[in-house]
Design an enzyme around this catalytic site. Structure first.
Site, mmCIF file in Angstrom:
data_model
loop_
_atom_site.group_PDB
_atom_site.id
_atom_site.type_symbol
_atom_site.label_atom_id
_atom_site.label_comp_id
_atom_site.label_asym_id
_atom_site.label_seq_id
_atom_site.Cartn_x
_atom_site.Cartn_y
_atom_site.Cartn_z
ATOM 1 N N HIS A 79 -9.517 1.531 4.814
ATOM 2 C CA HIS A 79 -8.262 1.754 5.537
ATOM 3 C C HIS A 79 -8.496 2.750 6.679
ATOM 4 O O HIS A 79 -9.264 3.706 6.533
ATOM 5 C CB HIS A 79 -7.190 2.276 4.575
ATOM 6 C CG HIS A 79 -5.823 2.204 5.173
ATOM 7 N ND1 HIS A 79 -5.361 3.142 6.064
ATOM 8 C CD2 HIS A 79 -4.824 1.285 5.038
ATOM 9 C CE1 HIS A 79 -4.146 2.807 6.457
ATOM 10 N NE2 HIS A 79 -3.792 1.677 5.845
ATOM 11 N N GLY A 85 2.754 -1.180 4.295
ATOM 12 C CA GLY A 85 2.822 0.247 3.996
ATOM 13 C C GLY A 85 4.255 0.663 3.726
ATOM 14 O O GLY A 85 4.789 0.466 2.632
ATOM 15 N N GLY A 86 4.901 1.201 4.766
ATOM 16 C CA GLY A 86 6.262 1.739 4.631
ATOM 17 C C GLY A 86 7.226 0.812 3.920
ATOM 18 O O GLY A 86 7.985 1.242 3.035
ATOM 19 N N GLY A 99 2.379 2.249 10.872
ATOM 20 C CA GLY A 99 3.384 3.297 10.698
ATOM 21 C C GLY A 99 4.060 3.702 11.999
ATOM 22 O O GLY A 99 4.762 4.700 12.056
ATOM 23 N N LYS A 143 0.291 4.305 -0.359
ATOM 24 C CA LYS A 143 -0.290 5.519 0.255
ATOM 25 C C LYS A 143 0.032 6.729 -0.639
ATOM 26 O O LYS A 143 0.156 6.575 -1.847
ATOM 27 C CB LYS A 143 0.203 5.691 1.687
ATOM 28 C CG LYS A 143 -0.046 4.443 2.545
ATOM 29 C CD LYS A 143 0.145 4.671 4.005
ATOM 30 C CE LYS A 143 -0.120 3.356 4.740
ATOM 31 N NZ LYS A 143 0.001 3.458 6.168
ATOM 32 N N GLU A 164 -5.721 -4.591 10.552
ATOM 33 C CA GLU A 164 -4.649 -3.621 10.800
ATOM 34 C C GLU A 164 -4.936 -2.883 12.109
ATOM 35 O O GLU A 164 -5.708 -1.921 12.125
ATOM 36 C CB GLU A 164 -4.579 -2.611 9.663
ATOM 37 C CG GLU A 164 -4.239 -3.242 8.328
ATOM 38 C CD GLU A 164 -3.646 -2.232 7.348
ATOM 39 O OE1 GLU A 164 -2.591 -2.505 6.807
ATOM 40 O OE2 GLU A 164 -4.246 -1.154 7.173
ATOM 41 N N GLU A 186 -6.808 5.123 7.783
ATOM 42 C CA GLU A 186 -6.513 6.534 7.496
ATOM 43 C C GLU A 186 -7.694 7.186 6.793
ATOM 44 O O GLU A 186 -8.014 8.344 7.034
ATOM 45 C CB GLU A 186 -5.231 6.630 6.651
ATOM 46 C CG GLU A 186 -3.996 6.356 7.506
ATOM 47 C CD GLU A 186 -2.846 5.713 6.760
ATOM 48 O OE1 GLU A 186 -2.825 5.727 5.523
ATOM 49 O OE2 GLU A 186 -1.949 5.158 7.449
ATOM 50 N N ASN A 212 0.878 -1.168 0.000
ATOM 51 C CA ASN A 212 0.000 0.000 0.000
ATOM 52 C C ASN A 212 0.913 1.215 0.000
ATOM 53 O O ASN A 212 1.500 1.567 1.017
ATOM 54 C CB ASN A 212 -0.875 -0.049 1.274
ATOM 55 C CG ASN A 212 -1.712 1.207 1.448
ATOM 56 O OD1 ASN A 212 -1.814 2.018 0.522
ATOM 57 N ND2 ASN A 212 -2.291 1.361 2.628
ATOM 58 N N SER A 260 3.253 -2.076 10.548
ATOM 59 C CA SER A 260 4.693 -2.187 10.825
ATOM 60 C C SER A 260 5.248 -3.574 10.528
ATOM 61 O O SER A 260 6.092 -4.091 11.246
ATOM 62 C CB SER A 260 5.003 -1.785 12.272
ATOM 63 O OG SER A 260 4.631 -0.449 12.479
HETATM 64 P P1 PGA Z 1 2.715 0.219 7.725
HETATM 65 O O1 PGA Z 1 1.280 0.496 7.108
HETATM 66 O O2 PGA Z 1 3.201 -1.097 7.216
HETATM 67 O O3 PGA Z 1 3.566 1.381 7.289
HETATM 68 O O4 PGA Z 1 2.536 0.199 9.222
HETATM 69 C C1 PGA Z 1 0.388 -0.522 6.876
HETATM 70 C C2 PGA Z 1 -0.891 0.031 6.236
HETATM 71 O O5 PGA Z 1 -1.300 1.120 6.580
HETATM 72 O O6 PGA Z 1 -1.511 -0.646 5.419
#
Ligand code: PGA
Length: 666
Positions: free
Chosen positions: A509, A648-649, A587, A424, A581, A511, A422, A627
């Site tokens: 998601h 994500g990251g 994050g 983002k 999640e 966010e 993802n 994470s």
């Molecule tokens: P992250 O994000 O791996 O950076 O924690 C996961 C996500 O939001 O899908």
């Protein structure tokens, strides 16, 4: 391999440490609560000493109800907190409360240690007496354990009773503690750890005490709990009228002697004077000595005589000692040969018409009066049964699910293992295309053992679609509109997403829920439109930190599923991939433990089974997100209900993303 072994070893040590800390604090609380509930009158005296030291004498002593009520409440609360800890009931709140209590207690004991207003804190009543220094050391250790447990080890606690059964355990403890305290207040303490327990040889204890002026009775001894500290007993009696010391005569008497103890007259129960008079008559007939020992002054004695018509000889003694002899005002002590043969509360005085029942008590050193052991035994049986019933229920549920799935498994293909990225709002078009190319090349050279998906911003979709091999990498958007088409400036519809070559879309998601206020209803529309356009939906669910700390994560996740997906048909549900999640892990670098992820994934699967049937539950892929990194992916993916990750990251670098994809390889 070596590092993995070391890590495993460390985790095992941490779990053991968590268990040890829990047992240490829990058992200390239970023991403290039990001893207080078993002798609330003794604890009330101790609380009185605290109140005096704090200058609250008038307030505290306004009514005996205050002291007795406070002692009962304190013992009950401590006992319940200990049981909550031992059973693992509402772990987060219990551990927070424990830490609060330990902080307050440690503060109090620092004061005790520095100012020494009281010689013994009274943590365990009279069962175990600790000096202020020992109490401080004990509390520092328990404070450190509770701090450690709350901040570092909470999730390592093994046994955890469910809320339903935990309530039973707490309710049983509440009832048992309150009944014990009331019983002990009405009759005598169910556990007598005091210096005048039945069978005590006062003469022998007395002989071992040096007879100095310091341990002669004086008014207003420092500690009112009957614990004088310097010597075990302070048994001195002398005639109120002549001042003649009768101590040794009384202790040397080889026949029975009754001592009616009356610490003070103001709160004394005078409703039993007829029974006392009958007993006195019986003693006179049988030439048995009968005295009243009191700390009241001459006016108080005259008042008592007036009220009750007492004509037995009156002795003077120290108030704290009288309260230590019998926890009742008045109370009755039967001595023979300097030994405590029996004692009675004013609510349970012996019947002069049945003398055979009075003089038979066998002298022994039972710390618990007969029924006390039995009642404690019953309590332990009840708590153990509640815990066993809870464990059994969980085991049966688990077994049922296991059998259910096992029967169905051969009929279906194994569910898909997926690693989805993802991106983002990161990477411009050129950077995104370059990353897609790099990943495509890496996976072409080294085929993945799972499905791989990348979900990109809308502007990347068409260009990335042209660069990747759809057999190796699936493409998805991070969102789509909740409207079909039309005048919705800035929005991108599911149909438009599909037209770029994308086949997936992330919806729900956290966010988007948090920053763009996407409600379960809006998400439901989006899901329906995505499915109608042939897109597969990666639907995200998860709780925020406060919800996890309040242990509401299951309810939250279930509500998110119900709110957006539960109107789908079983056929439509086949195009859903779920991603759990936990918002507190996204994050933040704070990953859920593999056990936490597995626990939640199993719950999600069971929820899907309830709604769409075991077949759907067995086939839906549930990804973990938050994470996730190459270093932790293998451990998380190893759990049976975890089918991959939403990354994500770590999806923004081809090497990291590939590292996670490779976690599916042996
Ligand atoms: P992250 O994000 O791996 O950076 O924690 C996961 C996500 O939001 O899908």
């Amino acid at each position: 391999m070596r590092r993995l072994y070391q890590r495993h070893h460390l985790l095992k040590c941490l779990s053991a440490l968590a268990g040890l800390s829990r047992w240490l604090i829990g058992l200390t609380f239970v023991a403290g609560g039990m001893t207080k509930a078993a002798d609330p009158a003794g604890m009330a005296l101790k609380l009185g000493s605290y109140a005096d030291a704090l200058g609250l004498h008038a307030l505290f002593h306004a009514s005996p109800l205050i002291g007795n009520g406070a002692a009962t409440a304190l013992g009950t609360a401590e006992w319940m907190l200990g049981i909550s800890l031992l059973c693992g009931f509402k772990r987060a709140s219990t551990l927070r409360l424990t830490l609060g209590v330990m902080m307050a207690m440690t503060g109090l004991t620092v004061w005790l240690y520095v100012a020494s207003p009281i010689s013994d804190c009274g943590c365990f009543g009279e069962a175990i007496r600790l000096t202020n220094g020992q109490t401080l050391a004990k509390n520092i250790v328990l404070l450190a354990c509770s701090l450690f447990l709350l901040t570092r080890l909470r999730h390592r606690l093994q046994l955890s009773i469910t809320a339903e059964y935990g309530h039973f355990a707490l309710l049983s403890t509440l009832c048992f503690a309150v009944v014990t305290a009331l019983y002990s207040l009405h009759f005598l303490p169910v556990a007598d750890f005091g210096p005048y327990v039945k069978g005590t040889d006062i003469q022998a204890a007395f002989d071992s005490t040096p007879d100095t002026d310091d341990n002669r009775p004086s008014t207003g001894d420092a500690d009112a709990s009957g614990i004088t500290g310097a010597h075990p007993l302070n048994f001195y009696v002398y005639r109120a009228d002549t001042g003649e010391d009768l101590t040794f005569e009384l202790l040397a008497d080889t026949s029975y002697t009754f001592l009616l103890t009356l610490p003070e007259t103001q709160t004394a129960d005078d409703g039993t004077c007829d029974r006392i008079a009958d007993l006195y008559d019986l003693c006179t007939d049988r030439r048995i000595h009968f005295y009243m020992a009191t700390a009241a002054d001459s006016a108080g004695i005259a008042e008592w005589k007036d009220l009750t018509g007492a004509n037995y000889p009156i002795l003077c003694a120290e108030e704290t000692e009288l309260r230590a002899m019998v926890r009742s005002n008045p109370g009755l002590l039967l001595l023979k040969d300097g030994v405590v043969v029996n004692k009675w509360s004013c609510n349970n005085l012996p019947d002069a018409d049945r003398p055979a029942t009075i003089f038979i008590a066998a002298p022994d050193h039972r710390p618990l009066l007969g029924g006390g052991w039995k009642a404690l035994g019953w309590y332990l049986v009840i708590i153990t049964l509640i815990v066993i019933a809870d464990r059994l229920r969980i085991a049966i549920l688990f077994y049922q699910h296991h059998i259910y799935f096992k029967r169905l498994k051969p009929l279906h293909t194994m569910r898909k293992k997926i690693v989805a990225g993802n991106w983002k709002m990161n990477l411009n078009l050129q950077e995104g295309v370059a990353l897609a190319k790099e990943l495509n090349a890496a996976l072409t050279a080294d085929k993945p053992a799972c499905d791989v998906v990348i979900c990109t911003p809308f502007i990347h979709l068409a260009s990335v679609a042209a660069e990747i091999d759809p057999a190796l990498i699936g493409l998805g958007a991070e969102n789509c509109a909740d409207k079909v088409k039309g005048a919705y400036t800035g929005e991108v519809s599911a149909e438009q997403v599909k037209s770029t070559g994308a086949t997936y879309v992330i919806l729900g998601h956290s966010e988007r829920r948090a920053y763009y206020h996407e409600t379960p209803e809006i998400l439901k529309e989006k899901v329906n439109l995505a499915l109608a356009n042939g897109l597969k939906v990666i639907f995200c669910i998860g709780e925020v930190l406060e919800e996890r700390e309040a242990e509401k994560q299951n309810d939250v996740v279930k509500a998110q599923l119900e709110g957006s997906l539960f109107d789908l048909s079983a056929e439509e549900f086949k195009s859903i991939i779920l991603a759990y999640e936990p918002v507190w892990a996204i994050g933040t670098g704070k990953t859920a433990t593999a056990e936490q992820a597995e626990e939640m994934h199993a719950f999600i699967r069971a929820t899907i089974a309830d709604k769409f049937g075991a077949d759907a539950a067995e086939n839906v892929s549930i990804l973990y997100g938050g994470s996730c990194k190459p270093s932790n992916a293998k451990e998380i993916f190893a759990k049976p209900n975890v089918d991959g990750g939403l990354i994500g990251g770590a999806a923004l670098k081809a090497a990291d993303f590939k590292g996670i994809i490779d976690a599916w390889k042996d």
